[in-house]
Design a protein around this motif. Structure first.
Motif, mmCIF file in Angstrom:
data_model
loop_
_atom_site.group_PDB
_atom_site.id
_atom_site.type_symbol
_atom_site.label_atom_id
_atom_site.label_comp_id
_atom_site.label_asym_id
_atom_site.label_seq_id
_atom_site.Cartn_x
_atom_site.Cartn_y
_atom_site.Cartn_z
ATOM 1 N N LEU A 114 0.850 -1.405 0.188
ATOM 2 C CA LEU A 114 0.011 0.158 -0.145
ATOM 3 C C LEU A 114 0.774 1.221 0.006
ATOM 4 O O LEU A 114 0.635 2.119 -0.716
ATOM 5 N N PHE A 115 2.042 1.486 0.966
ATOM 6 C CA PHE A 115 2.645 2.337 1.047
ATOM 7 C C PHE A 115 3.677 2.551 -0.158
ATOM 8 O O PHE A 115 4.042 3.844 -0.663
ATOM 9 N N LYS A 116 3.942 1.418 -0.790
ATOM 10 C CA LYS A 116 4.909 1.648 -1.958
ATOM 11 C C LYS A 116 4.178 2.183 -3.100
ATOM 12 O O LYS A 116 4.449 3.104 -3.957
ATOM 13 N N LEU A 117 2.664 1.977 -3.045
ATOM 14 C CA LEU A 117 1.807 2.581 -4.081
ATOM 15 C C LEU A 117 1.769 3.836 -3.862
ATOM 16 O O LEU A 117 1.934 4.616 -4.988
ATOM 17 N N ILE A 118 1.491 4.476 -2.557
ATOM 18 C CA ILE A 118 1.503 5.908 -2.428
ATOM 19 C C ILE A 118 2.918 6.656 -2.907
ATOM 20 O O ILE A 118 2.848 7.618 -3.438
ATOM 21 N N ALA A 119 3.912 5.949 -2.240
ATOM 22 C CA ALA A 119 5.356 6.469 -2.576
ATOM 23 C C ALA A 119 5.486 6.736 -3.893
ATOM 24 O O ALA A 119 6.383 7.775 -4.393
ATOM 25 N N THR A 120 5.180 5.803 -4.748
ATOM 26 C CA THR A 120 5.644 5.862 -6.238
ATOM 27 C C THR A 120 4.689 6.759 -6.752
ATOM 28 O O THR A 120 5.070 7.547 -7.658
ATOM 29 N N THR A 121 3.407 6.903 -6.306
ATOM 30 C CA THR A 121 2.461 7.837 -6.920
ATOM 31 C C THR A 121 3.056 9.207 -6.740
ATOM 32 O O THR A 121 3.259 10.009 -7.805
ATOM 33 N N LEU A 122 3.499 9.553 -5.525
ATOM 34 C CA LEU A 122 3.909 10.981 -5.209
ATOM 35 C C LEU A 122 5.169 11.226 -6.001
ATOM 36 O O LEU A 122 5.278 12.287 -6.603
ATOM 37 N N SER A 123 6.278 10.408 -6.006
ATOM 38 C CA SER A 123 7.475 10.377 -6.744
ATOM 39 C C SER A 123 7.204 10.705 -8.213
ATOM 40 O O SER A 123 7.925 11.539 -8.895
ATOM 41 N N PHE A 124 6.531 9.896 -8.826
ATOM 42 C CA PHE A 124 6.454 9.987 -10.375
ATOM 43 C C PHE A 124 5.703 11.076 -10.807
ATOM 44 O O PHE A 124 6.026 11.767 -11.630
ATOM 45 N N SER A 125 4.447 11.471 -9.987
ATOM 46 C CA SER A 125 3.752 12.644 -10.342
ATOM 47 C C SER A 125 4.632 13.787 -10.327
ATOM 48 O O SER A 125 4.006 15.006 -10.744
ATOM 49 N N SER A 126 5.498 13.573 -9.281
ATOM 50 C CA SER A 126 6.382 14.976 -9.138
ATOM 51 C C SER A 126 6.995 15.540 -10.327
ATOM 52 O O SER A 126 7.862 16.558 -10.223
ATOM 53 N N GLY A 127 7.344 14.443 -11.426
ATOM 54 C CA GLY A 127 8.313 14.867 -12.244
ATOM 55 C C GLY A 127 9.760 14.171 -12.008
ATOM 56 O O GLY A 127 10.537 14.712 -13.058
ATOM 57 N N THR A 128 9.884 13.751 -11.071
ATOM 58 C CA THR A 128 11.334 13.269 -10.788
ATOM 59 C C THR A 128 11.545 12.118 -11.716
ATOM 60 O O THR A 128 10.903 11.292 -11.896
ATOM 61 N N PRO A 129 12.956 12.213 -12.395
ATOM 62 C CA PRO A 129 13.081 11.273 -13.361
ATOM 63 C C PRO A 129 13.397 9.622 -12.332
ATOM 64 O O PRO A 129 14.141 9.606 -11.764
ATOM 65 N N GLY A 178 11.908 5.138 -12.854
ATOM 66 C CA GLY A 178 11.097 4.266 -13.686
ATOM 67 C C GLY A 178 9.962 3.801 -12.805
ATOM 68 O O GLY A 178 9.986 3.807 -11.506
ATOM 69 N N MET A 179 9.032 2.996 -13.409
ATOM 70 C CA MET A 179 8.078 2.350 -12.653
ATOM 71 C C MET A 179 8.034 0.973 -12.828
ATOM 72 O O MET A 179 7.437 0.297 -12.075
ATOM 73 N N PHE A 180 8.760 0.287 -13.416
ATOM 74 C CA PHE A 180 9.285 -1.111 -13.506
ATOM 75 C C PHE A 180 9.398 -1.540 -11.873
ATOM 76 O O PHE A 180 8.591 -2.607 -11.545
ATOM 77 N N ALA A 181 10.518 -1.205 -11.182
ATOM 78 C CA ALA A 181 10.828 -1.523 -10.029
ATOM 79 C C ALA A 181 9.631 -1.419 -9.017
ATOM 80 O O ALA A 181 9.389 -2.338 -8.175
ATOM 81 N N PRO A 182 9.204 -0.172 -8.562
ATOM 82 C CA PRO A 182 7.821 -0.167 -8.117
ATOM 83 C C PRO A 182 6.668 -1.028 -8.206
ATOM 84 O O PRO A 182 5.970 -1.750 -7.300
ATOM 85 N N THR A 183 6.344 -1.151 -9.542
ATOM 86 C CA THR A 183 5.559 -2.346 -10.018
ATOM 87 C C THR A 183 5.776 -3.542 -9.359
ATOM 88 O O THR A 183 4.718 -4.469 -8.765
ATOM 89 N N LEU A 184 6.859 -3.983 -9.736
ATOM 90 C CA LEU A 184 7.465 -5.331 -9.228
ATOM 91 C C LEU A 184 7.243 -5.369 -7.677
ATOM 92 O O LEU A 184 7.013 -6.578 -7.144
ATOM 93 N N PHE A 185 7.691 -4.351 -6.980
ATOM 94 C CA PHE A 185 7.748 -4.192 -5.670
ATOM 95 C C PHE A 185 6.352 -4.468 -5.097
ATOM 96 O O PHE A 185 5.881 -5.400 -4.284
#
Lengths: 590, 373
Positions: free
Chosen positions: A333-348, A350-357
């Motif tokens: 759950l928290f990885k999903l939140i953290a990834t959404t925050l990180s990615f939406s902020s425009g920080t360079p 990837g999405m692969f590792a969080p998806t796998l996580f």
């Protein structure tokens, strides 16, 4: 004469997005032999693979160095640096992205696709450097992002850079982007087959035989280099899965259902937050990476530092059953939140590792829970985690074929294929039903781009000739008979007649042609007894079969008003006829 | 070859040579960085493993868990660290996590002796007897690093202890006999085996191992005392006195051994063994009958038939009558033994010589029973 010593000058001279489809070569070279480009294409694919492999190895090292340097060698909750390091890194990233490397935001997959389809494969050297440095800084300082997608773009950038030196045609330059992308991804994942399939599914967007050989060569070259450094071990060690009881597949099916749901939530979170973040004023947008870093750091500080960074270590721990099921679901759950925050902020990053996580935590959680309530389950927690990774990959990234091979390659375990296929298919179908637009496609649309995708192709249903085929209502004449016999058969006033010619070929004659024949036969005795086949034109209708696409018939209506359609099993047998009117009517029914 | 083709050939060759040179330089730089990177990771792994061990030794298992997890993140798959982490989890009271972790390790290496042993220990903590026994047995049959024979024997002894604790004495005895059968002559091991066999209700085999220990280490007070104690319990009083005497000589301060030695000596004075000269045997029977009679007179609750027997010929036969009639000797002895057994049942535990006579009575009854079978 050009050489690699003059690298910089050339790159500057050629750095212009080639939006127009000018067929001229990039510089004024004399006419070259065609075979030169083909030979170079294969040779350069190997070089691109090797260089991409080396860069990806360096990229991974950079991430880990920065991680130890910035967050310490043992990351634990309640360390203050977990909060301020990502926030400070976010400020640096925002400044560098704004003023030095404006093209490096995002994961890298859509950027590579854009380069291929819009900029003739052009990715600047500055973007490659920027992607390398800023992604390493972001992931190393704890943003919940992965190194694979940036590796893909780095590989594509290397390919673009190398291929430009050789002055190849634009068509070739365009093809180098996916070649480099496959090399970068293969080295990052240590999984060549998955990388090849992913590039075909997500970057090229369709199956292309032209480039497949070169993609394979570059992916293999980069994996050989990566394995030379990291070893040939698969990414995760999973014991063999033995399905003693087919009923256990039900547990994997449940995982597919939950994975499909989780992918939907993940995609919707990004779809909600990213556009809102992008609509903000530029000054506020500059603050977004730091804010995201601060929030992700807070998650780490208050108890879940595992969600920071790519998280492969935590995936490995989950596979070795080091977490109880409640903790696993909390991490997902928290990885999903953290990834959404990180990615939406425009920080360079990837999405692969969080998806796998997220997939691994979900899978391991379900596996652990299942073992409590159904102790007879034979699959290990690790096998559930691997299937979970495949499930999220299939459902969230919408790459079902890649997801199956990825699960097998990263675990080095082919015995897992049946549960993976089952769970991935269920998750993929659920995700498609809940979320018709895949996440990468959504992101490109959000950026104002409409690029082709495999998913788009899946949605399209190609019409075939059989869909517009009509039973033959025109006279069929034997080409081997005389002109007189033929004319005697055509008493009525038909608009067309069909002539069966030698070797199973056909000719279609219009009314005017028949009238001409009739006039000539009336005047000339020899003409009347001549073979019909000899007196009609030399051309023959194309060989069309009912299973061919309807569009394949269109070019021939310019010459033939009516097209006979043949049977594949019985040459010369007429299945029916096709007219332009039939074809258009059928298309209009769609 | 046309001029254009030649130009392309030269141009491409130069470009490929340049590209090769760049690749080589990049490779060399990456290799240098990678070696440095690997060395740093290895040192971090070592440092954190050391921290974990230190934390375990100072009884800080929670810190050990953190340290070993960190060590494993720098050296994934390091077997020793994995096992230590699992142990640390167990010691930190995180039994389920530890069990899960060991289960994960076990699934990847189901034949590993050490992992099976740890799984067995965790199963004992989880009060799962059957799993514990199965894991112990798998550990015994599993693969071990180092001295496999020694580790397997230690595991079998641990299993036997667990079985004794679970009151599975027959299975425990079997395991002990297997362990003993394959064991070399090591006095300490013999003493351990003897002790466990005693607990598994097999004093006879226990005595064998104690004897072996005494043989190999004749001045080992513990072995001598244990052998004397078991021999005494088995009614082998001369041997018991011998070993206890030697044990007391080695450790005169041990009051328990001294008391048992005194009892052994006294019992040897009382026992009317058949190999004694007839007169001596009869004298001992008469002395014992006097003791038993006194016990009988103080036991009002004794059965009536026994009271009646004390009024009969067996209770009154004199020395000359006994000297000439071995059957009367036996009958008198039977009366003495029956009296001591009945008195112990109806009139409380005996003391002094009565207690020793009771021991003789029981030993006699057991011998009789064995001979009848």
């Amino acid at each position: 004469m050009r050489c690699f010593c003059c690298w910089r000058d050339h790159s500057r001279r050629q750095r212009r997005p080639a939006i127009s489809s000018n067929p001229e070569p990039l510089d004024s070279l004399p006419v070259e032999p065609q075979s030169r480009q083909e030979r170079l294409f294969l040779l350069l694919s190997i070089f691109i693979g090797v260089i991409s492999g080396l860069l990806v190895v360096s990229f991974r090292m950079a991430i880990e160095w920065l991680n130890v340097l910035l967050l310490g060698s043992s990351i634990q909750p309640h360390q203050l640096n977990l909060i301020f390091v990502p926030a400070l890194a976010g400020i640096a990233i925002a400044i560098l992205t704004r003023f030095v490397f404006p093209q490096v935001t995002g994961s890298g997959i859509n950027q590579t696709k854009t380069a291929m389809y819009i900029h003739n494969g052009y990715i600047s050297f500055r973007t490659v450097i920027g992607k390398f440095l800023l992604s390493a800084l972001a992931i190393g300082s704890g943003y919940s992002l992965g190194p694979e997608d940036p590796s893909l773009q780095i590989g594509a950038g290397v390919a673009s850079l190398v291929s430009r030196r050789f002055g190849l045609s634009k068509a070739r330059l365009r093809l180098f982007a996916p070649i480099g992308a496959a090399a970068g991804l293969a080295a990052a994942f240590n999984a060549p087959i998955s990388a090849i399939l992913f590039v075909i599914e997500e970057v090229i967007g369709h199956w292309s035989a032209d480039v497949l050989g070169s993609i394979v060569l570059s992916a293999i070259s980069s994996v050989v280099v990566a394995r030379w450094f990291w070893g040939a071990e698969p990414m995760f060690r999973v014991p063999a899965v033995t399905l003693r009881d087919p009923r256990e597949l039900a547990a994997y099916a449940v995982m597919g259902v939950l994975g499909g749901g989780a992918a939907f939530v993940f995609a919707r979170s990004l779809e909600y937050l990213r556009p809102r973040a992008q609509r903000m004023r530029s000054t506020l947008r500059m603050m977004q990476p730091a804010t995201a870093g601060l929030l992700v750091g807070c998650i780490g500080y208050f108890g879940l530092p595992q969600v920071m960074g790519a998280g492969y270590g935590t995936i490995d721990q989950a596979m070795h059953a080091q977490f109880a099921w409640k903790m696993l679901l909390l991490l997902a759950l928290f990885k999903l939140i953290a990834t959404t925050l990180s990615f939406s902020s425009g920080t360079p990053g990837g999405m692969f590792a969080p998806t796998l996580f997220v997939g691994a935590m979900l899978g391991a959680g379900i596996g652990s829970l299942g073992k409590i309530f159904l102790p007879h389950l034979t699959g290990s927690v690790a096998s559930y985690a691997v299937v979970g990774m495949g499930v999220l990959f299939a459902a969230f990234l919408r790459a079902p074929l890649t997801s199956v091979f990825m699960a097998m390659e990263i675990s080095g375990n082919y015995s897992i294929v049946v549960p993976v296929i089952l769970a991935n298919t269920i998750a993929y179908l659920i995700s498609r039903a809940l979320q018709p637009t895949p996440i990468f496609e959504f992101l490109t649309h959000q950026d104002g781009l409409w690029l082709p995708s495999m998913e788009e192709q899946r949605e399209e249903s190609d019409l075939h000739i059989e869909d517009a085929l009509q039973p033959n209502s025109f006279p069929v004449l034997a080409g081997s008979g005389t002109v007189e016999e033929a004319l005697n058969l055509v008493r009525q006033d038909f608009s067309h007649v069909i002539v069966r010619c030698a070797k199973g070929l056909w000719y279609v004659a219009e009314k005017d042609e028949i009238d001409v024949l009739r006039t000539a036969a009336a005047k000339d005795e020899d003409f009347r007894v001549a073979r019909l086949e000899e007196k009609i034109g030399p051309a023959r209708t194309p060989m069309l079969f009912p299973d061919l696409t309807l569009s394949s018939a269109l070019p021939y209506f310019h010459r033939w008003p009516l097209l006979p359609v043949m049977n594949r099993a019985k040459r010369g047998a007429l299945e029916g006829t096709l007219s332009l009117e039939n074809v258009l009517r059928r298309y209009q029914q769609e | 070859m046309t001029a254009t083709t030649q130009r392309f050939l030269v141009r491409d060759s130069l470009a490929v040579v340049s590209l090769t040179a760049i690749t080589a330089v990049l490779f060399a730089v990456t290799l240098f960085l990678f070696r440095s990177f690997e060395a740093h990771r290895a040192s971090l792994a070592k440092y954190w493993a050391h921290q974990g061990l230190a934390a375990l030794q100072t009884n800080q298992p929670a810190n050990a868990v953190t340290a070993y997890r960190t060590a494993l993140s720098y050296a994934p798959g390091e077997r020793n660290d994995e096992l230590m982490l699992a142990e640390a989890l167990g010691e930190a009271g995180r039994i389920d996590e530890s069990f899960n972790y060991f289960t994960g390790l076990w699934e990847s290496r189901p034949g590993d002796g050490l992992i099976n042993l740890e799984m067995a220990r965790l199963a004992t903590k989880q009060l799962n007897t059957q799993d514990a026994v199965n894991f112990y047995l798998a550990a015994i049959d599993g693969t071990w690093e180092g001295d496999a024979i020694e580790r397997r024997r230690a595991t079998r002894l641990e299993l036997a202890r667990y079985l004794i604790q679970q009151r599975e004495l027959v299975q425990a005895r079997t395991e002990l006999l297997i362990a003993g059968g394959n064991a070399p002559n090591i006095p300490d091991l013999d003493i351990t085996l003897g002790g466990l066999l005693e607990q598994a209700n097999d004093p006879s085999d226990a005595l064998t191992y104690y004897q072996r220990a005494v043989h190999d280490r004749p001045r080992d007070a513990d072995a001598l005392a244990a052998a004397g104690r078991v021999a005494y319990a088995l009614g082998k009083y001369p041997q018991a006195r011998n070993w206890l005497d030697r044990a007391v000589r080695e450790h005169p301060d041990n009051g328990k051994n001294s008391a048992l030695l005194a009892q052994s000596e006294r019992i040897l004075q009382l026992v009317p063994a058949e190999n004694l000269p007839v007169r001596e045997r009869v004298n001992r029977i008469l002395a014992a009958r006097a003791i038993a009679k006194l016990r009988m007179s103080g036991c009002a609750a004794a059965p009536k038939d026994l009271t009646a027997r004390w009024a009969g010929a067996d209770a009154t036969a004199n020395a000359s009558a006994l000297l000439t009639d071995p059957d009367r000797q036996k009958a008198a002895l039977q009366l003495i033994y029956d009296t001591e057994i009945a008195a112990s049942q109806h009139c409380g535990a005996p003391t002094g010589d009565d207690a020793l006579l009771l021991l003789l009575a029981r030993s006699f009854a057991q011998t009789e029973e064995t001979s009848h079978q």
